[in-house]
Scaffold this active site. Structure first.
Site, PDB file in Angstrom:
ATOM      1  N   SER A 175       5.349  -6.753   1.811  1.00  0.00           N
ATOM      2  CA  SER A 175       6.263  -6.024   2.319  1.00  0.00           C
ATOM      3  C   SER A 175       5.899  -4.425   2.264  1.00  0.00           C
ATOM      4  O   SER A 175       4.828  -4.098   2.112  1.00  0.00           O
ATOM      5  CB  SER A 175       7.392  -6.153   1.149  1.00  0.00           C
ATOM      6  OG  SER A 175       7.246  -5.629   0.025  1.00  0.00           O
ATOM      7  N   LYS A 176       6.910  -3.674   2.711  1.00  0.00           N
ATOM      8  CA  LYS A 176       6.871  -2.339   3.143  1.00  0.00           C
ATOM      9  C   LYS A 176       6.186  -1.499   1.760  1.00  0.00           C
ATOM     10  O   LYS A 176       5.507  -0.704   2.235  1.00  0.00           O
ATOM     11  CB  LYS A 176       8.109  -1.589   3.329  1.00  0.00           C
ATOM     12  CG  LYS A 176       8.960  -2.483   4.345  1.00  0.00           C
ATOM     13  CD  LYS A 176      10.106  -3.194   3.990  1.00  0.00           C
ATOM     14  CE  LYS A 176      10.020  -4.606   4.440  1.00  0.00           C
ATOM     15  NZ  LYS A 176      10.416  -5.339   3.447  1.00  0.00           N
TER      16      LYS A 176
END
Length: 504
Positions: A260-261
Site C-alpha cells: 500500500s501507499k
RNA sequence: GCCCCUGUCGUCUAGCCCGGCCUAGGACAUCGCCCUUUCAAGGCGGCAACACGGGUUCGAAUCCCGUCGGGGGCGCCA
C-alpha cells in the site's frame, strides 16, 4: 486442466479492472501475466472494464487505466476503446445481458428472489461468527413461491436475486498455478447474483462476461480463489463450461502486509513519473512470482513473452523490493541509446529549471553527452537533476566537512597554490591545459595520485566527490558557453571564486 | 472463529511433481578485495536458507502426518 493442450481453440484471456483510481502494481502484474500468456500462445487479450460499482467508478479513471496499460507496453485485441466482436466491453453497457440470464435462471427455478434486508443479514452473519461457524445465508427466501415473490416485488418491496446452491457435495477445480482445489458446498450459501438495485453482483457479472466473451483462461489474483466455487456453480447452472483458472499470489510490502501507499510508490503512474522505465517495471513485475528456466534476469518484453510459463509461477506471496526494481531499471537504462536517454531525461531537467523549454541544438548535444556520463548509477530519471547540480552548482562557501579536510592539508595547499599560480592570466582552459599543468606540478612537487587530484576536484567542484576530472572539465567548459537558464561557471571562474573564498 | 492457499539465504527465486547428481544454485541487498583521478560503475570473492516436530526410506529440501508462522476469503465491493 488440459483444456490447454486438448483443444485447438484459440486462447482468450482478459484483464478486468474496475476503474476506481490509478492502476496498482499488483493489478499491473495480473494484466502483464495475462498479456504474456496470450501473446506467447498466439491468443487474444481482452480488456474489460468492470464499472458496476456506480459509487466508485469514474470515466476519467478508465482513461487513466488505458493510459497506464499502454505505457507499460501492453496492447489488447478487444476492449472498450478498440471494440471487438464480443462487446460491449464495459459492464455498465451489458446490463440487459445480465438481466436476460437472471430471468432464465429464475424461470428455470435455479435462482430466486430474496427479500431479506441487509440489516437482517448482518445480524445472521454476526450470530454465525459468534458461534464459530462460517456465515452462510440461511436460505430463508428460497421457498417463497415465484408468484408470491413477483407480487411482493410489484408492490414495491426490494428484492435481490440469489442462486440456489446444492446443500451437499464439493466443488473442485484444477488451478494452473495452485493445483487441485476443493470446497465443501456446506460452506457456500446462496450467493446474490443481482442486487436489489438491479445491478449485477460481481460474481455473477464475471461469469456472464467471461462465458459470453469466450474466455478460456482466467488469470487473476489469489483474492479470488474463494469466489471461484460460486462462479463454477453459476457456470453449471447456466449449462456452460467453466474456463481454466490460474490464481496469482499477492504482492506484499516489506512488512508482509498488502502493498500500500505507506510502503512507497504503488501505482504504475507513480513509477512512470519517477522515471522508472516501462520495460524495467514489466521485467520486475514478471519476476514477482515467476522465473525463467535459464538464469538471465534482465529481459525485454519480447524475451518475457518467449520465456513466460504460467506453470512456473510460484504459489507463495512475494514482497515488492524497490531495490531490485531500481537495479533492473539501471540495467534497462544502460541498454538505451543516447538519444532515448536524452528524450526521457529532458522533462526532468526542464521541470527543475536547469534547462529551458526551448533547447538549442548545441545544448541538446551537450546534454546528451552529460546525461550519458551522469546517468551511471542513477536508479531512476527523477534523480538526474540532482546529479546535474554537480555541473550547475558551485558553492565554495558551503564546503562540507570532507571537502574541507581534503583541501585543508599542507600538501593540498601546496598543490592549489601551484595550480592557481600556473593558471593565472589564462584566457582559456580545457582538459589538455589541465593535464599539462598537473603534469608540471607532479614533476615539480612530487605530489601525485589522490593527493594531487582530490584538492583540485574540491577546488573545481566545491565538493568531495563527483566525476573524474577528465570528464568533468570538458563538460563544464563546453556547458559554460551554452547559456543555460542557470549558467554553468567555467573552471577559471570557479578557481577565482575558491581563491577568494579560501583566502589563498 | 471458520474455510482456502502458502512456508528454501534479509528479499525475489532454482531445486520439490519423477527421493540419492544438493557440500542446496542464481539474482538483488550486504561485506571484502581488485581496478581507479574520490564515489559510483565494472571484475573477483565472502556471509547467508530447506519454519519446527514426528514418521516412511539404506537415503528426504524433495513423500506422509502434525504443529507453528504468513497470506487470502467469509458483502446487495470488485
Amino acid at each position: 486442466m488440459d483444456k490447454l493442450n486438448q483443444t485447438a481453440e484459440i486462447i482468450r484471456v482478459r484483464f478486468a479492472p474496475s476503474p476506481t483510481g490509478y492502476i496498482h502494481v499488483g493489478n499491473a502484474r495480473t494484466a502483464l501475466f495475462n498479456w504474456l500468456f496470450a501473446r506467447q500462445k498466439g491468443g487474444v487479450f481482452v480488456l474489460r472494464v468492470e464499472d458496476t460499482d456506480i459509487e466508485r467508478s469514474r470515466e476519467e479513471y478508465e482513461r487513466n487505466l488505458i493510459q497506464d496499460l499502454r505505457w507499460l507496453g501492453l496492447d489488447w485485441d478487444e476492449g472498450p476503446d478498440v471494440g471487438g466482436n464480443y462487446g460491449p466491453y464495459r459492464q455498465s453497457e451489458r446490463l440487459e445481458l445480465y438481466h436476460k440470464y437472471a430471468k432464465q435462471l429464475l424461470d428455470e427455478g435455479k435462482a430466486y428472489y430474496c427479500f431479506c434486508s441487509p440489516e437482517e443479514l448482518e445480524k445472521e452473519r454476526e450470530a454465525a461468527l459468534a458461534e464459530g461457524r462460517m456465515p452462510v445465508y440461511s436460505g430463508k427466501c428460497r421457498n417463497i413461491p415465484r408468484k408470491e415473490a413477483e407480487k411482493r416485488r410489484a408492490a414495491g418491496e426490494p428484492a435481490a436475486i440469489r442462486l440456489k446452491v446444492p446443500d451437499e457435495g464439493i466443488v473442485e477445480f484444477d488451478d494452473l498455478v495452485r493445483g487441485h482445489v476443493e470446497f465443501d458446498l456446506k460452506l457456500i450459501g446462496d450467493p446474490i447474483i443481482v442486487r436489489s438495485n438491479g445491478m449485477p453482483a460481481y460474481n455473477y457479472a464475471v461469469v456472464i462476461d467471461d462465458a459470453l466473451m469466450n474466455i478460456t483462461h482466467v488469470v487473476r489474483g489469489e483474492d479470488h480463489v474463494s469466489n471461484t466455487p460460486r462462479q463454477i456453480l453459476l457456470y453449471r447452472a447456466l449449462g456452460w463450461q467453466p474456463p481454466v483458472f490460474a490464481h496469482l499470489s499477492m504482492v506484499m510490502g516489506k512488512d508482509n502486509t498488502r502493498l500500500s501507499k505507506r510502503h512507497g510508490a504503488t501505482s504504475v503512474d507513480q513509477f512512470r513519473r519517477e522515471g522508472i522505465l516501462a520495460e524495467a517495471l514489466c521485467n520486475y513485475l514478471a519476476f514477482l512470482g515467476w522465473s525463467p528456466p535459464e538464469g538471465h534476469e534482465v529481459l525485454r518484453l519480447e524475451e518475457l513473452v518467449r520465456l513466460f510459463d504460467l506453470s512456473r509461477v510460484s504459489r507463495s506471496a512475494a514482497i515488492f523490493d524497490y531495490e531490485k526494481l531500481h537495479w533492473l531499471n539501471r540495467q534497462h537504462i544502460k541498454m538505451l541509446p543516447a538519444e532515448k536517454k536524452l528524450e526521457l531525461a529532458l522533462p526532468y531537467l526542464q521541470e527543475t529549471g536547469l534547462v529551458g523549454t526551448e533547447v538549442t541544438p548545441a545544448q541538446m548535444d551537450w546534454l546528451k553527452k552529460a546525461i550519458e556520463i551522469l546517468i551511471e548509477g542513477v536508479d531512476k530519471f527523477s534523480e538526474l537533476p540532482q546529479k546535474f547540480s554537480l555541473l550547475f552548482d558551485f558553492e565554495p562557501e558551503k564546503l562540507d566537512e570532507e571537502a574541507r579536510e581534503i583541501i585543508g592539508s599542507e600538501l593540498a595547499k601546496k598543490v592549489l597554490a601551484a595550480f592557481i599560480q600556473k593558471t593565472a592570466g589564462l584566457q582559456e582552459f580545457n582538459y589538455e591545459i589541465f593535464a599539462r599543468i598537473t603534469g608540471e606540478i607532479k614533476k615539480e612537487t612530487g605530489v601525485k595520485g589522490k593527493d594531487l587530484y582530490h584538492p583540485l576536484r574540491v577546488a573545481l567542484t566545491a565538493r568531495a566527490s563527483g566525476l573524474e576530472l577528465d570528464k568533468f572539465i570538458p563538460l563544464v567548459e563546453e556547458g559554460a558557453r551554452l547559456n543555460f537558464p542557470k549558467s554553468i561557471l567555467s573552471c577559471l571562474v570557479r578557481l577565482n571564486r575558491i581563491k577568494t573564498s579560501l583566502n589563498l
